[in-house]
Design an enzyme around this catalytic site. Structure first.
Site, mmCIF file in Angstrom:
data_model
loop_
_atom_site.group_PDB
_atom_site.id
_atom_site.type_symbol
_atom_site.label_atom_id
_atom_site.label_comp_id
_atom_site.label_asym_id
_atom_site.label_seq_id
_atom_site.Cartn_x
_atom_site.Cartn_y
_atom_site.Cartn_z
ATOM 1 N N GLU A 161 0.832 -1.209 0.000
ATOM 2 C CA GLU A 161 0.000 0.000 0.000
ATOM 3 C C GLU A 161 0.865 1.256 0.000
ATOM 4 O O GLU A 161 1.210 1.780 1.065
ATOM 5 C CB GLU A 161 -0.920 0.019 1.229
ATOM 6 C CG GLU A 161 -2.028 -1.003 1.180
ATOM 7 C CD GLU A 161 -3.001 -0.896 2.355
ATOM 8 O OE1 GLU A 161 -2.771 -0.081 3.279
ATOM 9 O OE2 GLU A 161 -4.001 -1.637 2.345
ATOM 10 N N GLU A 247 -6.214 -7.362 -0.593
ATOM 11 C CA GLU A 247 -6.462 -7.228 0.850
ATOM 12 C C GLU A 247 -7.793 -6.521 1.067
ATOM 13 O O GLU A 247 -8.070 -5.501 0.438
ATOM 14 C CB GLU A 247 -5.336 -6.412 1.516
ATOM 15 C CG GLU A 247 -5.451 -6.387 3.027
ATOM 16 C CD GLU A 247 -4.403 -5.503 3.694
ATOM 17 O OE1 GLU A 247 -3.193 -5.738 3.503
ATOM 18 O OE2 GLU A 247 -4.812 -4.561 4.400
HETATM 19 C C1 IDC Z 1 -2.508 -3.719 10.539
HETATM 20 C C2 IDC Z 1 -2.673 -4.874 11.493
HETATM 21 C C3 IDC Z 1 -2.267 -4.426 12.888
HETATM 22 C C4 IDC Z 1 -0.846 -3.907 12.830
HETATM 23 C C5 IDC Z 1 -0.733 -2.807 11.794
HETATM 24 C C6 IDC Z 1 0.701 -2.350 11.634
HETATM 25 O O1 IDC Z 1 -3.998 -5.332 11.463
HETATM 26 O O2 IDC Z 1 -2.356 -5.502 13.790
HETATM 27 O O3 IDC Z 1 -0.470 -3.422 14.095
HETATM 28 O O4 IDC Z 1 -1.198 -3.250 10.540
HETATM 29 O O5 IDC Z 1 0.752 -1.040 11.285
HETATM 30 C C7 IDC Z 1 -3.873 -2.147 5.881
HETATM 31 C C8 IDC Z 1 -2.509 -2.743 5.869
HETATM 32 C C9 IDC Z 1 -2.342 -3.741 6.974
HETATM 33 C C10 IDC Z 1 -3.044 -3.283 8.236
HETATM 34 C C11 IDC Z 1 -4.535 -3.234 7.957
HETATM 35 C C12 IDC Z 1 -5.366 -2.835 9.172
HETATM 36 O O6 IDC Z 1 -2.177 -3.300 4.614
HETATM 37 O O7 IDC Z 1 -0.964 -3.916 7.193
HETATM 38 O O8 IDC Z 1 -2.784 -4.222 9.244
HETATM 39 N N1 IDC Z 1 -4.770 -2.323 6.854
HETATM 40 O O9 IDC Z 1 -5.021 -1.558 9.602
HETATM 41 N N2 IDC Z 1 -4.395 -1.358 4.961
HETATM 42 C C13 IDC Z 1 -5.615 -0.976 5.353
HETATM 43 C C14 IDC Z 1 -5.882 -1.596 6.559
#
Ligand code: IDC
Length: 434
Positions: A161, A247
């Site tokens: 992302e 995702e």
């Molecule tokens: C989130 C995980 C969380 C972790 C965080 C790290 O759920 O546990 O602490 O990342 O910064 C994304 C991302 C994905 C995110 C997820 C939810 O690709 O890494 O995971 N998210 O926030 N994009 C939109 C949402």
């Protein structure tokens, strides 16, 4: 004449529906991109549906063979291995590179063993601009694509992302360099490219026309992203861009908060209608609503092991609400449809009044080394159906799915044998809009 054309069209759609049926899609089939569509080696549209790991540095325990086998029995046909690049334990910060690569190797091995596709995800997030670690990315994908050049079930996702102020031009420049490295080793495997604004601004894409088998990612979280993002996505597809939802979550974009089932189902409906592949975040038991697990179980999950996201995911993938018991090996062999090849074939069609009728014959082959002593299959259609008649099975219609299970006299299928003579007639309204 119009009726005839409509019925031929419907026939084609049903055929299309079955041939694209994910359960019989073999990961050994090489994928390619045709127009906006992911297709198999016969040019037939394919939809991949599955789950993403959480960061493999933080939750390595789910990369175990039994877990992948369990997911396969839920009809998962793709697993995404998310490797953060910058967060703590990240590949480009303090992560142990060799450990991370060996987890990827194990993940690819298990996915391959259970005939699933597998995505190797360079999970940029806090790094924002993929160019920040482009040197490491090129070295990583050079090594990985040499390793998997001959494995057609491997997909490379080169930047999860991009976010912050990063423009499509900057992402494109990064993608051109990284893809050139991959293509030297691996001429064909699918490559996914992230898009601006946390992989949402697919309206900014100027395609990478110099490469084949490229798709662009769109990510959504149903609690946050709704019709507006679906409209953006629809426009991008209509303009000819091949998109892949590598995702999504059904909660808020922070990975937590309330889940929005209504929006989640809207998204699934939309993606199915557009034959877009989709992968849910995340395979872990972290205390956040996007995690599909809530217990410490690492495989052979029961309904009680699942969070609300997990229950929704299981039901969406299997059309069942409760996971069948897997108390012993024998039960497991009997309850999974993993090893069955289900071949529905339309053998007749006709029209009566304002209804179209379709007669099907189904064969079920047991590919496992064990006998099956019961079976239970689900056939998806593109529209809601009405069952007129069925034979040699117990039939149940649920919206656009037809479920069939064995009767006493045809419950047993010896290893390698084919069960025949199951059949049904269904009808749909002739004004059906497909
Ligand atoms: C989130 C995980 C969380 C972790 C965080 C790290 O759920 O546990 O602490 O990342 O910064 C994304 C991302 C994905 C995110 C997820 C939810 O690709 O890494 O995971 N998210 O926030 N994009 C939109 C949402």
């Amino acid at each position: 004449m119009k009726n005839k054309i409509t019925s031929i069209l419907f026939f084609c759609m049903l055929l299309f529906c079955f041939t694209g049926y994910t359960q019989t899609e073999k990961a050994s089939t090489a994928l390619s991109v045709k127009g906006t569509q992911l297709v198999n080696s016969e040019g037939i549209p394919v939809q991949l549906k599955g789950i993403s790991t959480h960061g493999i540095a933080w939750f390595p325990e789910y990369i175990n063979e039994e877990c992948f086998k369990t997911l396969k029995s839920w009809n998962v046909n793709v697993i995404r291995l998310a490797m953060y690049t910058e967060e703590s334990g990240g590949y480009c910060t303090d992560g142990k590179k060799e450990d991370l690569k060996s987890l990827i190797k194990k993940g690819v091995e298990y996915a391959t063993k259970y005939d699933m596709y597998v995505i190797i995800d360079w999970h940029i997030l806090s790094d924002g601009n993929p160019n920040k670690h482009i040197t490491e990315a090129k070295a990583f994908f050079d090594e990985i694509s040499k390793q998997y050049a001959n494995q057609s079930n491997v997909i490379y996702e080169i930047c999860n992302e991009p976010n912050g102020a990063v423009s499509w031009e900057e992402i494109k420049k990064y993608a051109q360099e990284v893809i050139a490295v991959i293509r030297k080793n691996d001429a064909n495997n699918i490559i996914l490219v992230g898009t601006p604004n946390w992989s949402q601004s697919v309206d900014q894409i100027q395609p990478l026309t110099e490469f084949q088998n490229i798709m662009y990612t769109l990510h959504f979280y149903a609690g946050t992203h709704k019709q507006e993002l679906r409209n953006t996505m629809k426009k991008a597809i209509d303009s000819g861009l091949p998109l892949f939802v590598s995702e999504y979550g059904i909660c808020d974009a922070n990975g937590n908060g309330a889940i929005d089932i209504e929006q989640a189902n809207e998204w699934i409906h939309f993606m199915n209608a557009s034959h877009i592949s989709y992968i849910m975040w995340n395979l872990s038991n972290k205390a956040e609503s996007s995690a599909i697990l809530k217990s410490n179980q690492k495989s052979n999950f029961t309904t009680e092991d699942l969070s609300d996201s997990g229950k929704w995911f299981y039901q969406m993938m299997t059309n069942n609400t409760v996971i069948p018991s897997t108390k012993n090996e024998n039960d497991r062999n009997n309850s999974s449809t993993n090893d069955l090849t289900i071949s529905p074939k339309m053998v007749a069609q006709w029209q009566e009044g304002d209804k179209y009728y379709y007669k099907y014959q189904v064969t079920i082959q047991n590919n496992s080394p064990y006998p099956k002593t019961q079976w239970n299959i689900s056939l998806p259609f593109h529209t809601n159906i009405t069952l007129v008649n069925g034979w040699n099975g117990v039939f149940q219609v649920n919206n656009h799915y037809l479920h069939i299970r064995n009767l006493d006299y045809n419950a047993f299928i010896a290893s390698g044998k084919i069960l025949e003579n199951i059949g049904f007639i269904l009808c749909v309204d002739k004004n059906i809009s497909l």
